[in-house]
Design a protein around this motif. Structure first.
Motif, PDB file in Angstrom:
ATOM      1  N   ILE A  65       0.873  -1.174   0.000  1.00 30.51           N
ATOM      2  CA  ILE A  65       0.000   0.000   0.000  1.00 30.51           C
ATOM      3  C   ILE A  65       0.909   1.222   0.000  1.00 30.51           C
ATOM      4  O   ILE A  65       1.781   1.359   0.857  1.00 30.51           O
ATOM      5  CB  ILE A  65      -0.914   0.036   1.239  1.00 30.51           C
ATOM      6  N   LEU A  66       0.725   2.095  -0.976  1.00 34.50           N
ATOM      7  CA  LEU A  66       1.517   3.323  -1.078  1.00 34.50           C
ATOM      8  C   LEU A  66       0.592   4.519  -0.877  1.00 34.50           C
ATOM      9  O   LEU A  66      -0.443   4.634  -1.533  1.00 34.50           O
ATOM     10  CB  LEU A  66       2.194   3.411  -2.444  1.00 34.50           C
ATOM     11  N   LYS A  67       0.960   5.390   0.073  1.00 33.53           N
ATOM     12  CA  LYS A  67       0.165   6.589   0.337  1.00 33.53           C
ATOM     13  C   LYS A  67       1.077   7.796   0.444  1.00 33.53           C
ATOM     14  O   LYS A  67       2.230   7.692   0.857  1.00 33.53           O
ATOM     15  CB  LYS A  67      -0.632   6.442   1.644  1.00 33.53           C
ATOM     16  N   ASN A  68       0.524   8.948   0.046  1.00 31.54           N
ATOM     17  CA  ASN A  68       1.216  10.211   0.254  1.00 31.54           C
ATOM     18  C   ASN A  68       0.470  10.960   1.349  1.00 31.54           C
ATOM     19  O   ASN A  68      -0.691  11.314   1.189  1.00 31.54           O
ATOM     20  CB  ASN A  68       1.259  11.043  -1.025  1.00 31.54           C
ATOM     21  N   GLN A  69       1.138  11.137   2.486  1.00 33.37           N
ATOM     22  CA  GLN A  69       0.501  11.750   3.640  1.00 33.37           C
ATOM     23  C   GLN A  69       1.351  12.910   4.125  1.00 33.37           C
ATOM     24  O   GLN A  69       2.518  12.745   4.452  1.00 33.37           O
ATOM     25  CB  GLN A  69       0.332  10.703   4.758  1.00 33.37           C
ATOM     26  N   ILE A 107     -10.313  -2.689  16.667  1.00 34.17           N
ATOM     27  CA  ILE A 107     -10.077  -1.535  17.513  1.00 34.17           C
ATOM     28  C   ILE A 107     -10.815  -0.301  16.973  1.00 34.17           C
ATOM     29  O   ILE A 107     -10.720   0.004  15.781  1.00 34.17           O
ATOM     30  CB  ILE A 107      -8.569  -1.257  17.602  1.00 34.17           C
ATOM     31  N   PRO A 108     -11.552   0.405  17.841  1.00 34.36           N
ATOM     32  CA  PRO A 108     -12.209   1.648  17.401  1.00 34.36           C
ATOM     33  C   PRO A 108     -11.167   2.652  16.927  1.00 34.36           C
ATOM     34  O   PRO A 108     -10.176   2.898  17.608  1.00 34.36           O
ATOM     35  CB  PRO A 108     -12.906   2.148  18.683  1.00 34.36           C
ATOM     36  N   LYS A 109     -11.369   3.193  15.750  1.00 31.40           N
ATOM     37  CA  LYS A 109     -10.376   4.095  15.162  1.00 31.40           C
ATOM     38  C   LYS A 109     -10.614   5.514  15.678  1.00 31.40           C
ATOM     39  O   LYS A 109     -11.080   6.399  14.974  1.00 31.40           O
ATOM     40  CB  LYS A 109     -10.449   4.037  13.631  1.00 31.40           C
ATOM     41  N   LYS A 110     -10.257   5.719  16.959  1.00 26.91           N
ATOM     42  CA  LYS A 110     -10.461   7.018  17.605  1.00 26.91           C
ATOM     43  C   LYS A 110      -9.141   7.544  18.143  1.00 26.91           C
ATOM     44  O   LYS A 110      -8.402   6.832  18.814  1.00 26.91           O
ATOM     45  CB  LYS A 110     -11.465   6.882  18.760  1.00 26.91           C
ATOM     46  N   GLY A 111      -8.866   8.832  17.851  1.00 24.05           N
ATOM     47  CA  GLY A 111      -7.677   9.472  18.391  1.00 24.05           C
ATOM     48  C   GLY A 111      -6.393   8.809  17.937  1.00 24.05           C
ATOM     49  O   GLY A 111      -6.333   8.143  16.900  1.00 24.05           O
ATOM     50  N   GLU A 132      -6.388   7.672  14.175  1.00 19.01           N
ATOM     51  CA  GLU A 132      -7.647   7.153  13.631  1.00 19.01           C
ATOM     52  C   GLU A 132      -7.336   5.978  12.703  1.00 19.01           C
ATOM     53  O   GLU A 132      -6.838   4.962  13.168  1.00 19.01           O
ATOM     54  CB  GLU A 132      -8.441   8.278  12.977  1.00 19.01           C
ATOM     55  N   ASP A 133      -7.570   6.090  11.391  1.00 20.26           N
ATOM     56  CA  ASP A 133      -7.294   4.950  10.512  1.00 20.26           C
ATOM     57  C   ASP A 133      -6.003   5.114   9.715  1.00 20.26           C
ATOM     58  O   ASP A 133      -5.724   4.345   8.791  1.00 20.26           O
ATOM     59  CB  ASP A 133      -8.467   4.707   9.559  1.00 20.26           C
ATOM     60  N   GLN A 134      -5.169   6.097  10.085  1.00 16.35           N
ATOM     61  CA  GLN A 134      -3.923   6.343   9.373  1.00 16.35           C
ATOM     62  C   GLN A 134      -2.747   5.768  10.167  1.00 16.35           C
ATOM     63  O   GLN A 134      -2.584   6.062  11.355  1.00 16.35           O
ATOM     64  CB  GLN A 134      -3.704   7.843   9.164  1.00 16.35           C
ATOM     65  N   LEU A 135      -1.920   4.962   9.514  1.00 15.13           N
ATOM     66  CA  LEU A 135      -0.735   4.398  10.155  1.00 15.13           C
ATOM     67  C   LEU A 135       0.362   5.461  10.228  1.00 15.13           C
ATOM     68  O   LEU A 135       0.757   6.027   9.212  1.00 15.13           O
ATOM     69  CB  LEU A 135      -0.238   3.189   9.362  1.00 15.13           C
TER      70      LEU A 135
END
Length: 283
Positions: free
Chosen positions: A122-126, A170-174, A193-196
């Motif tokens: 998985i490739l992401k630009n963050q 796991i709830p994706k909070k904080g 949240e849902d970002q590694l």
């Protein structure tokens, strides 16, 4: 009505559940928990592979009695389906160039030839940074399991490691962290949240729990923001929770945000933590 087969495979045991979903409820058809010979698999620093395909095939054929299963899910230990997390400016974006880059990384960092591994990415630009998550297993393991499934007219679809199966629960909070400790490997992911945000996977140092504590603390301190929730999962019977003493100063606001997922054995009530996570991923 779709039917699913779930197989959690380890060095010395396997867990199997065949089930179907109806009106949002899980109905179990068959379940099996069994020991297997350690001689079936060769464990290496890069993962595992099958040493006795015939013996493994005979063992798994017992799981294929239900011919109506639409999809099979395979869960592997974290050390059998490893992950690499890279943040580099020069990570290419085009598929062909990216594949070449990943193969070069295997040669350089692991001394593995591209044909020796099966990988996805998985490739992401963050925030202007290229972030690459690579998941890989030894080709000899995946191809041998595919052969067994194909010979029984079964489709092996979803393949996932214990860590990522648990992450679905796991709830994706904080800002939150998940630490999965298995027999010989620890895996730690930090998320917003849902970002590694960061990820690390290492072999557990033999006989020295203090070094393990230090390595995990060092990884956590690299995170720029305090962690709201910290989730543990222990699947290593030689490590006791009360002997696992981390410095929790990186947490906010208090220790009440440390959450232990249910301990071994695998089954949670009728199913199990890892099974439930894989089920979430299947749906």
């Amino acid at each position: 009505m779709k039917r699913y087969g779930f197989l959690y495979l380890k060095e010395d045991s396997l867990f199997n559940v065949n089930f179907f979903l109806k009106k949002g409820k899980i109905f179990i058809k068959d379940s099996l928990e069994d020991n297997i010979s350690k001689d079936l698999f060769k464990i290496t620093p890069f993962g595992a592979y099958t040493q006795d395909l015939k013996a493994l095939s005979e063992k798994l054929e017992l799981l294929f009695r239900d011919k109506k299963i639409n999809k099979w899910c395979l869960v592997l230990p974290d050390s059998w389906q490893k992950c690499i997390y890279l943040e580099e400016e020069n990570i290419p974006k085009k598929t062909k160039e990216l594949k070449t880059f990943i193969e070069w990384h295997f040669k350089k960092s692991y001394n593995l030839k591209p044909e020796e591994v099966r990988f996805s990415y998985i490739l992401k630009n963050q925030n202007g940074k290229n972030k690459l998550l690579i998941t890989f297993s030894l080709e000899k393991l995946i191809s041998s399991l595919e052969t067994i499934f194909n010979n029984n007219n079964m489709h092996l679809g979803f393949i996932i490691s214990s860590f990522w199966a648990l992450s679905f629960l796991i709830p994706k909070k904080g800002n939150w962290a998940l630490l999965n400790i298995e027999k010989d490997t620890w895996t730690l992911g930090i998320f917003e949240e849902d970002q590694l945000l960061s990820f690390r996977q290492k072999i557990i140092p033999v006989g020295n729990l203090s070094i393990l504590n230090e390595e995990i603390e060092r990884t956590l301190k690299l995170n720029q923001k305090p962690i709201d929730y910290f989730y543990f999962n222990f699947n290593n019977l030689e490590i006791e929770k009360n002997g696992f003493t981390l410095n929790y100063n990186f947490l906010k606001p208090t220790l009440e945000n440390i959450i232990f997922m249910r301990d071994p054995p695998l089954w949670w009530e009728d199913l199990g933590n890892i099974f439930l996570g894989a089920l979430y991923g299947l749906s």
